[in-house]
Each structure stands twice: as structure tokens, then as C-alpha cells.
Write a protein that holds these residues in place. Structure first.
Motif, mmCIF file in Angstrom:
data_model
loop_
_atom_site.group_PDB
_atom_site.id
_atom_site.type_symbol
_atom_site.label_atom_id
_atom_site.label_comp_id
_atom_site.label_asym_id
_atom_site.label_seq_id
_atom_site.Cartn_x
_atom_site.Cartn_y
_atom_site.Cartn_z
ATOM 1 N N UNK A 169 0.745 -1.142 0.027
ATOM 2 C CA UNK A 169 0.223 0.036 0.046
ATOM 3 C C UNK A 169 0.776 1.361 0.092
ATOM 4 N N UNK A 170 0.230 2.306 -0.425
ATOM 5 C CA UNK A 170 0.874 3.546 -0.510
ATOM 6 C C UNK A 170 1.702 4.100 0.652
ATOM 7 N N UNK A 171 0.701 3.790 1.971
ATOM 8 C CA UNK A 171 1.296 4.195 3.288
ATOM 9 C C UNK A 171 2.217 3.281 3.708
ATOM 10 N N UNK A 172 2.673 1.992 3.324
ATOM 11 C CA UNK A 172 3.513 1.110 3.663
ATOM 12 C C UNK A 172 4.848 1.634 3.019
ATOM 13 N N UNK A 173 4.986 2.025 1.809
ATOM 14 C CA UNK A 173 6.129 2.302 1.119
ATOM 15 C C UNK A 173 7.020 3.309 1.740
ATOM 16 N N UNK A 174 6.811 4.287 2.607
ATOM 17 C CA UNK A 174 7.641 5.074 3.210
ATOM 18 C C UNK A 174 8.425 4.138 4.554
ATOM 19 N N UNK A 175 7.478 3.484 5.092
ATOM 20 C CA UNK A 175 7.953 2.619 6.263
ATOM 21 C C UNK A 175 9.112 1.632 5.604
ATOM 22 N N UNK A 176 9.000 1.035 4.459
ATOM 23 C CA UNK A 176 10.128 0.160 3.916
ATOM 24 C C UNK A 176 11.366 0.880 3.572
ATOM 25 N N UNK A 177 11.064 2.085 3.092
ATOM 26 C CA UNK A 177 12.318 2.859 2.502
ATOM 27 C C UNK A 177 12.907 3.564 3.753
ATOM 28 N N UNK A 178 11.983 3.726 5.013
ATOM 29 C CA UNK A 178 12.925 3.985 6.223
ATOM 30 C C UNK A 178 13.699 2.977 6.805
ATOM 31 N N UNK A 179 13.225 1.593 6.607
ATOM 32 C CA UNK A 179 13.957 0.353 7.161
ATOM 33 C C UNK A 179 15.063 0.270 6.315
ATOM 34 N N UNK A 180 15.042 0.691 4.986
ATOM 35 C CA UNK A 180 16.313 0.320 4.085
ATOM 36 C C UNK A 180 17.302 1.426 4.708
#
Length: 470
Positions: A169-180
């Protein structure tokens, strides 16, 4: 490895500081919305968020003592690894229990992360040059935090605008980028952070864990022996209490003057980004304040000025007046954090530095909790404006607590005879136990949210920007 220069220490500190806060900026815009998307109600979100505060309160002092005993590097590596785990779990959590675990892990991260990087910077700077001024670097750290959080928030908004990526989902993408980004930050931390003292091998771990409670006890003992340090730490109680006004009551106040909650929320988005930037500008002004007024007088004046800005938020009519006062409040907040932190460092011996920072940070927890209960209840009964006036007074009345540090700094050391060994600094009360190394010489110094952790300007008055949450 050769000893780092003051310039190299500052560069590494600011680099790591920026990497520490960039993932936070990415998670701020999506934190609440993602939990709602996964099925949590607002009341459930409020409940899971209590896990972080409880864990921080329980672990703040023990982890500070562990950092003093074991060293900053090991504790910071552990903290950033926990943060990476937290972000990964936040990306997939879909139940109340899992989100509660996310916030509890975030509390472990916050407790471990509170103080070691700042302590490493100060200790490494003094190892390179015992007479170096480290306060400007602490001020620049606040600037870096504000800019990187604002940049992360803007990047997060752009990623959300691009929409979902496959099943994500669009709201999950920033969290995955933050984890990277957190994984990259962990690698950089391992490369850049080198302890100034002798290397501590794995064999010291058991002895360090055993020594941690003693470090905490001795740090608490410093408060009994130093009225300067006790007064500085006490500032946090009032500061935490007053933070409720601009962290929790401001949205309600803005909705009140606008007359439309949705329009108020739309105004608050860009206003929050601007708040981070003006907080960064305030932190950048720290060297000027140090030159013009000195650390303690400037810190005391800013407590009063921040009270005035909160008074403006509570009494001014119209959204423009409220938002101008809001931005002014964060500018003051950004300048206050490094000044307060610098005064603390000047009163602490190296072996207990992180423990005292943890004590200072911990004092803000009950202050904020008490303010959250009393000021919100007062807002319900007498109006948000009245509650903000009370919070403004609480911020301003902390100003006299900087007087002991100011009086200590005004004491002069007699000029030694030619060829004589210079006397140690006077003015700072002894901070360590008998036989301990004297406190650093007196000299001329951002608060918290989620799997990354923050709201404009803080950790709560470490160099961190303040309130915390996944």
C-alpha cells in the motif's frame, strides 16, 4: 587508529545524527494513518502508544548506566538494530498485539538511543582537544535533525503520492524505505563511530552489565552533591509539562479558531514541516546566543520566551496568529535544547555522562504525563486557551532553575603565577565522587514519534527533537 581531530569528530557526529533522524521523518506522516488502515481505532492507537512510555521509563536509567560502563558504540549499535527490527515489524503489523509490540520495541530503542551519541561526541571532542567548545556542534545537531526530519517528511509525502507499489500500500512504502535507510545508517555507524578510549573487547560485557547499576547509583548521587545539576534536571519536569500545549493541544486550538477540523488538519500539515525547519534555524542560532548572553542566561530567557509563544497560541485570535506563535515556539524549542544539553555536559564527569543524560530525559516523562492528564482535563472544563495559559506559565517558571548554573559560571579563577600549573576551573560544582576526574571546564550547546520516532523539535530535551512514537 589515530586520534580523530575536533573537525573529524564533529563531521562524524553530524553525519550520524542526520542518519538517525531521516527514517523518523519518513514515518511521521504515515504513522497514525497506517495503523488505522490496518484496522486499529483511535482509542486502540492511544493504548498501544502507552507501551513506549512505560518501557522508556523502566529502561532509561539502566541503559544509560550500561552505556557509561560498556561504551557508546555497543549500545548505539544495539539501539539502531532494534530500530531496524521495529520498522520491519511496523511494515507488516496488522493487529493490536503486534502494534503494541512495535511500540514496546520502540521504547527499548529510545531508551538505548538516549544519550550515547551525544556523549560520544563530547568525549571524543575533549579527547582531541581538552579546551575545545562542543556546544556549537550540539547546536548544529539540532539543525541537522530539523532539516533531515523535514526532508524525510517531504520524501514520504512524495512516495505516498506515487501510490501503491504492487501489493504494498502507499502508506507502507515510506516505512519500507525508512527500514532500508536504517540498515544503511547501521552500517555507517559501525564504520564512523570509534571510541576515544581503549578498545573494550567482548570480555568486558559481563563486568559492564554488573557495573551498570553502580554507574546509575553514582549518577543519581551527583544530583545530591551538585545543586547546579539538580536544578538543570528539574527544568525537564516543567518543560515536559508545558510541551503538552504545543504537541497535543495545538491541533485542538487551531480547529477552534478555524471552525473546521478538516481545514485545520490541512493547515497543520505544512505548518508541521515548517516547524521542523524553524526549529533547525533556532538550533543554528545557538552559537550567537552563547556569544551574546552565555549559556545559562540564554537558556533561562528562552524558557520565558517559549512561555510567551504558548500564551500567544492560547490567546491570539485567528489561524494566522496561532500558527505564527506555533512556529515561534518551535524556533525557541530548537535553540533551547542544545543550550540545556551543553549546560548538563559541563557539570558531568565522563564516566557518568550518559547516565545523567538519561536522568534528564527521564524527568520529562512524568512531566509530560502529568501535563497530558491535567491540561487536557482543564481544556475540557475551561477551554483550550485556559489550559495553554497554564502550560505557558509552567514553561516560564522553570527559568530561575538556570540561575545556579549562571552563578557557577560567573565565579572566576585567579590567574596563576607565571610557570605555575593552571588551576582547574571554578564555578562548576563538583559533579563526581571524591577522586573522580573533575568536570569539564565551564565554557561558552532537539522531542519524539514512532518506528522512527518524533514530533517537531527534541528528545524531550536531549539534543533530540521531542515526543516519541512509532
Amino acid at each position: 587508529m589515530s586520534v580523530l581531530t575536533v573537525r573529524q569528530v564533529r563531521f562524524r557526529y553530524l553525519t550520524l545524527y542526520g542518519l538517525r533522524w531521516l527514517p523518523t521523518g519518513l514515518t511521521i506522516p504515515v504513522m497514525i494513518l497506517l495503523m488505522q488502515e490496518r484496522g486499529l481505532s483511535l482509542s486502540q492507537i492511544g493504548l498501544v502508544s502507552t507501551a513506549q512510555g512505560l518501557v522508556v521509563l523502566a529502561l532509561e536509567l539502566p541503559t544509560g548506566g550500561l552505556a557509561d560502563a560498556l561504551g557508546s558504540r555497543v549500545v548505539l549499535v544495539t539501539a539502531w538494530a532494534v530500530s531496524l527490527l521495529t520498522l520491519g515489524l511496523f511494515a507488516v503489523a496488522d493487529s493490536f498485539a503486534l502494534f503494541f509490540l512495535v511500540w514496546a520495541l520502540q521504547g527499548v530503542y529510545r531508551a538505548l538511543d538516549s544519550g550515547p551519541l551525544d556523549s560520544w561526541y563530547v568525549e571524543s571532542t575533549l579527547a582531541a582537544d581538552r579546551d575545545a567548545d562542543y556546544e556549537p556542534g550540539l547546536g548544529f545537531a539540532g539543525t541537522v535533525a530539523g532539516v533531515t526530519i523535514a526532508a524525510g517528511a517531504l520524501l514520504s509525502g512524495g512516495l505516498i503520492a506515487l501510490g501503491p507499489v504492487g501489493p504494498v500500500s502507499a502508506l507502507t512504502v515510506p516505512v519500507l524505505v525508512a527500514a532500508a535507510l536504517q540498515a544503511i545508517a547501521l552500517v555507517v555507524l559501525l564504520s564512523l563511530l570509534v571510541e576515544p578510549g581503549p578498545a573494550r573487547g567482548p570480555g568486558t560485557l559481563r563486568a559492564s552489565v554488573v557495573a551498570a547499576p553502580r554507574m546509575v547509583g553514582q549518577a543519581v548521587g551527583l544530583l545530591r552533591r551538585s545543586r547546579v545539576l539538580l536544578a538543570l534536571v528539574s527544568v525537564e519536569l516543567f518543560w515536559g509539562f508545558g510541551m503538552v500545549t504545543f504537541e497535543s493541544l495545538l491541533p485542538v486550538r487551531l480547529a477552534e479558531v478555524v471552525g473546521d477540523p478538516e481545514r485545520a488538519a490541512a493547515l497543520l500539515g505544512p505548518a508541521s514541516s515548517a516547524a521542523w525547519l524553524v526549529s533547525a534555524a533556532g538550533a543554528a542560532a545557538t552559537p550567537l546566543l552563547l556569544r551574546w548572553l552565555g549559556a545559562a542566561p540564554a537558556a533561562a530567557l528562552l524558557r520565558i520566551v517559549q512561555g510567551v509563544t504558548v500564551l500567544g497560541m492560547g490567546l491570539l485570535a485567528g489561524p494566522v496568529g496561532v500558527l505564527v506563535a506555533y512556529l515561534a515556539c518551535y524556533a525557541v524549542h530548537g535553540a533551547s535544547n542544545p543550550l540545556h544539553l551543553g549546560l548538563l555536559h559541563r557539570q558531568v564527569d565522563g564516566p557518568y555522562r550518559t547516565s545523567v543524560l538519561s536522568l534528564n530525559s527521564m524527568m520529562g516523562q512524568p512531566g509530560f504525563a502529568l501535563g497530558a492528564v491535567l491540561l487536557t482535563a482543564l481544556a475540557d472544563r475551561s477551554g483550550v486557551g485556559t489550559a495553554m495559559v497554564v502550560g505557558a506559565v509552567a514553561l516560564a517558571v522553570a527559568a530561575p532553575l538556570y540561575l545556579p548554573a549562571w552563578w557557577a559560571g560567573r565565579r572566576t579563577t585567579p590567574t596563576p603565577p607565571a610557570g605555575a600549573e593552571p588551576a582547574g576551573p571554578t564555578g562548576a560544582e563538583p559533579a563526581g565522587p571524591t577522586g573522580a576526574e573533575p568536570a569539564a571546564p565551564t565554557g561558552a550547546d532537539p522531542a519524539s514519534t514512532g518506528p522512527g520516532d518524533v514530533q517537531p523539535a527534541g528528545a524531550a530535551a536531549s539534543a533530540e527533537p521531542h515526543r516519541a512514537a512509532p
